[in-house]
Design a protein around this motif. Structure first.
Motif, short mmCIF file in Angstrom:
data_model
loop_
_atom_site.label_atom_id
_atom_site.label_comp_id
_atom_site.label_asym_id
_atom_site.label_seq_id
_atom_site.Cartn_x
_atom_site.Cartn_y
_atom_site.Cartn_z
N LYS A 104 18.78 62.69 43.65
CA LYS A 104 17.82 62.06 42.75
C LYS A 104 16.81 63.08 42.24
N HIS A 105 16.50 62.99 40.97
CA HIS A 105 15.49 63.87 40.39
C HIS A 105 14.83 63.16 39.21
N TYR A 106 13.73 63.71 38.76
CA TYR A 106 13.02 63.16 37.62
C TYR A 106 12.66 64.29 36.68
N THR A 154 8.09 55.89 35.45
CA THR A 154 8.82 57.15 35.34
C THR A 154 10.28 56.94 35.70
N ASP A 155 11.19 57.48 34.89
CA ASP A 155 12.61 57.33 35.17
C ASP A 155 13.07 58.36 36.18
N ALA A 190 6.04 59.89 40.09
CA ALA A 190 7.49 60.11 40.18
C ALA A 190 7.90 60.46 41.61
N GLU A 191 7.10 61.28 42.29
CA GLU A 191 7.38 61.61 43.69
C GLU A 191 7.31 60.36 44.56
N VAL A 222 10.09 56.09 47.60
CA VAL A 222 10.40 54.67 47.77
C VAL A 222 11.91 54.45 47.67
N SER A 223 12.55 55.12 46.71
CA SER A 223 14.00 54.96 46.57
C SER A 223 14.73 55.51 47.79
#
Length: 191
Positions: free
Chosen positions: A119-121, A110-111, A23-24, A29-30
């Protein structure tokens, strides 16, 4: 008879930590893609539908999103009726890096959500937990933990061989060589 209440048998911390790492990576990447898009659009370009843009961006559609905004930004300046790909080529914008980022982003399942704070997950811990399923398993877990505690106390005075403990308990007690610790193996077949 006591009422049954599930007890946590095991939490797969290594698996959970690996998912957090993925997720990190996806978040990084985003962030890179966001910067790339910002650097390749004109400074004074304003995104009209910011919420729609963020929603499309977070789904991992970086390239199509960028092409749409790029065409919108330069359509008035260049009066030719050409495709966005030709326009990118004419303006020497190398979109390959953004394509690579989109591919890397979409490989991770992972969303990621885009909230007010950015941004968070949120990774659900439940798939990494194993719980007891009956009061009998609860008692077996308690007894197994008591045996492990006794073996550890005994280990302070003499050499205890984990393989022999596993054999003596028909694999009810297992030993994790990596962590150097005993654990109760409720859901493994015993001989």
């Amino acid at each position: 008879m006591s009422k049954y209440k599930p007890m946590l048998v095991h939490f797969d911390k290594a698996g959970y930590d690996e998912q957090v790492k993925f997720a990190e990576f996806k978040k990084t990447v985003s962030d890179e893609a966001w910067l790339w898009i910002g650097e390749n659009l004109p400074e004074n370009h304003k995104i009209i539908h910011a919420d729609e843009f963020k929603g499309t961006f977070i789904k991992g559609n970086f390239v199509s999103l960028f092409k749409k905004e790029f065409l919108r930004a330069y359509r008035d300046k260049i009066k030719l009726d050409i495709s966005v790909d030709k326009l990118l080529e004419l303006m020497e914008v190398e979109i390959y890096r953004l394509e690579d980022l989109e591919r890397e982003y979409n490989l991770v399942t992972t969303d990621i959500e885009w909230g007010a704070e950015g941004k968070h997950y949120n990774i659900d811990k439940r798939p990494y937990e194993i719980w007891t399923k009956s009061s009998e398993e609860n008692q077996l877990l308690k007894d197994g933990r008591n045996l492990i505690e006794a073996v550890q106390k005994l280990g302070k005075h003499t050499k205890v061989y984990p393989q022999q403990i596993m054999l003596a308990t028909s694999n009810l007690i297992g030993y994790d060589l990596r962590k150097q610790e005993y654990k109760v193996m409720l859901h493994h077949k015993r001989v």
